[in-house]
Design a protein around this motif. Structure first.
Motif, PDB file in Angstrom:
ATOM      1  N   ASP A 116       0.841  -1.203   0.000  1.00 45.78           N
ATOM      2  CA  ASP A 116       0.000   0.000   0.000  1.00 45.78           C
ATOM      3  C   ASP A 116       0.874   1.250   0.000  1.00 45.78           C
ATOM      4  O   ASP A 116       1.847   1.357   0.754  1.00 45.78           O
ATOM      5  CB  ASP A 116      -0.912   0.016   1.229  1.00 45.78           C
ATOM      6  CG  ASP A 116      -1.977  -1.065   1.166  1.00 45.78           C
ATOM      7  OD1 ASP A 116      -2.216  -1.594   0.068  1.00 45.78           O
ATOM      8  OD2 ASP A 116      -2.560  -1.378   2.227  1.00 45.78           O
ATOM      9  N   GLY A 117       0.514   2.188  -0.862  1.00 45.84           N
ATOM     10  CA  GLY A 117       1.223   3.448  -0.907  1.00 45.84           C
ATOM     11  C   GLY A 117       2.425   3.478  -1.825  1.00 45.84           C
ATOM     12  O   GLY A 117       3.047   4.534  -2.006  1.00 45.84           O
ATOM     13  N   VAL A 118       2.785   2.337  -2.411  1.00 42.44           N
ATOM     14  CA  VAL A 118       3.938   2.278  -3.317  1.00 42.44           C
ATOM     15  C   VAL A 118       3.450   2.384  -4.755  1.00 42.44           C
ATOM     16  O   VAL A 118       2.451   1.772  -5.141  1.00 42.44           O
ATOM     17  CB  VAL A 118       4.736   0.973  -3.110  1.00 42.44           C
ATOM     18  CG1 VAL A 118       5.851   0.848  -4.145  1.00 42.44           C
ATOM     19  CG2 VAL A 118       5.310   0.931  -1.706  1.00 42.44           C
ATOM     20  N   ASP A 119       4.150   3.144  -5.563  1.00 42.66           N
ATOM     21  CA  ASP A 119       3.814   3.327  -6.971  1.00 42.66           C
ATOM     22  C   ASP A 119       3.981   1.998  -7.720  1.00 42.66           C
ATOM     23  O   ASP A 119       5.085   1.445  -7.766  1.00 42.66           O
ATOM     24  CB  ASP A 119       4.741   4.387  -7.571  1.00 42.66           C
ATOM     25  CG  ASP A 119       4.469   4.651  -9.056  1.00 42.66           C
ATOM     26  OD1 ASP A 119       3.563   3.998  -9.615  1.00 42.66           O
ATOM     27  OD2 ASP A 119       5.170   5.495  -9.634  1.00 42.66           O
ATOM     28  N   PRO A 120       2.894   1.436  -8.296  1.00 42.06           N
ATOM     29  CA  PRO A 120       3.007   0.145  -8.991  1.00 42.06           C
ATOM     30  C   PRO A 120       3.863   0.198 -10.250  1.00 42.06           C
ATOM     31  O   PRO A 120       4.223  -0.837 -10.802  1.00 42.06           O
ATOM     32  CB  PRO A 120       1.552  -0.215  -9.328  1.00 42.06           C
ATOM     33  CG  PRO A 120       0.824   1.078  -9.312  1.00 42.06           C
ATOM     34  CD  PRO A 120       1.516   1.941  -8.292  1.00 42.06           C
ATOM     35  N   THR A 121       4.206   1.390 -10.718  1.00 43.96           N
ATOM     36  CA  THR A 121       5.071   1.507 -11.900  1.00 43.96           C
ATOM     37  C   THR A 121       6.527   1.774 -11.508  1.00 43.96           C
ATOM     38  O   THR A 121       7.367   2.017 -12.379  1.00 43.96           O
ATOM     39  CB  THR A 121       4.581   2.650 -12.813  1.00 43.96           C
ATOM     40  OG1 THR A 121       4.715   3.904 -12.119  1.00 43.96           O
ATOM     41  CG2 THR A 121       3.133   2.446 -13.205  1.00 43.96           C
ATOM     42  N   ALA A 122       6.832   1.743 -10.214  1.00 44.88           N
ATOM     43  CA  ALA A 122       8.204   2.005  -9.753  1.00 44.88           C
ATOM     44  C   ALA A 122       9.143   0.902 -10.228  1.00 44.88           C
ATOM     45  O   ALA A 122       8.719  -0.176 -10.658  1.00 44.88           O
ATOM     46  CB  ALA A 122       8.232   2.109  -8.229  1.00 44.88           C
ATOM     47  N   ASP A 123      10.427   1.174 -10.126  1.00 47.39           N
ATOM     48  CA  ASP A 123      11.431   0.195 -10.549  1.00 47.39           C
ATOM     49  C   ASP A 123      11.304  -1.096  -9.746  1.00 47.39           C
ATOM     50  O   ASP A 123      10.874  -1.097  -8.585  1.00 47.39           O
ATOM     51  CB  ASP A 123      12.839   0.766 -10.372  1.00 47.39           C
ATOM     52  CG  ASP A 123      13.120   1.933 -11.322  1.00 47.39           C
ATOM     53  OD1 ASP A 123      12.413   2.035 -12.350  1.00 47.39           O
ATOM     54  OD2 ASP A 123      14.042   2.708 -11.027  1.00 47.39           O
ATOM     55  N   ASP A 124      11.726  -2.201 -10.361  1.00 46.64           N
ATOM     56  CA  ASP A 124      11.713  -3.489  -9.672  1.00 46.64           C
ATOM     57  C   ASP A 124      12.642  -3.452  -8.459  1.00 46.64           C
ATOM     58  O   ASP A 124      13.689  -2.786  -8.483  1.00 46.64           O
ATOM     59  CB  ASP A 124      12.187  -4.594 -10.609  1.00 46.64           C
ATOM     60  CG  ASP A 124      11.205  -4.882 -11.740  1.00 46.64           C
ATOM     61  OD1 ASP A 124      10.032  -4.489 -11.613  1.00 46.64           O
ATOM     62  OD2 ASP A 124      11.619  -5.508 -12.736  1.00 46.64           O
TER      63      ASP A 124
END
Length: 286
Positions: A85-93
């Motif tokens: 929750d709260g983390v950008d799903p498009t962020a780096d692996d």
């Protein structure tokens, strides 16, 4: 091959599934059978000669977990788009897998109902591809990692989110009794093919709530075996559960904790289906 552990006359047996029927292979545990190339070849020959019509039908109620693992190792957030929750799903692996364990008391067979504990208020499901280790693996090179796979199965990583959120470590939310149904069978790698190209789906109340390919995993099976074996020796029968995809948007929006009477089916291409039913604690039923 599609192999099972099942009860016959009160004793656990190993069997091969042949067109919906079961060919009895004796009482040798699956991982022992698969570790012996000669015996494995004999089993394949038996399956080829078998006449399904002459075999007893497979009884789903008699199935047991295909293996009894010494370790159940699980991955969190291993599918792209599935993030905390709260983390950008498009962020780096992430750089490394997020690993946790489920303790031995969590193991359940494919026919075992899962009890929803009275103290668990937000029980949820996670349908996952399970990897069964077939030979001892210690500091395994990446290129040799898949040689240590006995086969694949399905694990429902049942979790209570309320207990999981109580602390930074997830153990209590993941480790209620029976919270790791495994099965219904083990499928050998030659029949599965590329484990990085399998559709994982979950069905609840007749609705598909998860649908995503293992092609979108961040850390594939070979890397996970290689990585874990740097720290601990993986033994035959150990299970690695490779994570769950994110629920579909409609399922996320309509989240409802599991309760007695619910059923969830996890379906993985070329592996099969695992249906978990949920029940009330015995004292509540009484």
């Amino acid at each position: 091959m599609k192999l099972v552990r099942y009860l016959r006359d009160g004793a656990e047996r190993t069997g091969a599934v042949v067109d919906g029927h079961v060919l009895d292979l004796g009482d040798t545990p699956l991982v022992e059978l698969l570790a012996d190339d000669t015996r494995q070849g004999d089993v394949r020959a038996q399956i080829q000669r078998a006449d399904a019509a002459a075999l007893p039908p497979l009884d789903p109620a008699a199935l047991r977990a295909p293996v009894v693992p010494g370790k159940i190792l699980c991955l969190g957030y291993n599918y792209r788009g599935h993030v905390p929750d709260g983390v950008d799903p498009t962020a780096d692996d992430p750089d490394f897998p997020d690993v946790f364990v489920k303790t031995p008391n969590t193991l359940a067979g494919p026919a075992d109902p899962v009890v929803v504990p009275a103290v668990a208020t937000d029980v949820d499901y996670e349908g996952e591809l399970a990897v069964v280790i077939g030979r001892r693996a210690h500091r395994v090179p990446l290129e040799d990692a898949l040689d240590h796979v006995a086969g694949y199965s399905i694990l429902d990583d049942v979790s209570d989110r309320a207990w999981q959120r109580r602390q930074s470590q997830w153990a209590l939310g993941k480790c209620f009794d029976g919270f790791a149904p495994l099965g219904p069978h083990l499928v050998t790698p030659d029949e599965v093919g590329d484990a990085a190209d399998l559709l994982v789906e979950v069905i609840r109340d007749g609705e598909v709530t998860v649908s995503q390919s293992t092609a979108t995993t961040i850390f594939p099976v070979a890397y996970v075996i290689h990585y874990l074996s740097q720290v601990m020796t993986l033994q035959p029968g150990d299970v690695i559960s490779t994570g769950t995809p994110q629920k579909l948007p409609a399922a996320q929006a309509a989240h409802r904790p599991l309760e007695a009477g619910d059923a969830v089916t996890v379906r993985i291409a070329r592996i099969g289906e695992l249906t978990t039913t949920f029940t009330a604690p015995p004292e509540a039923s009484a």
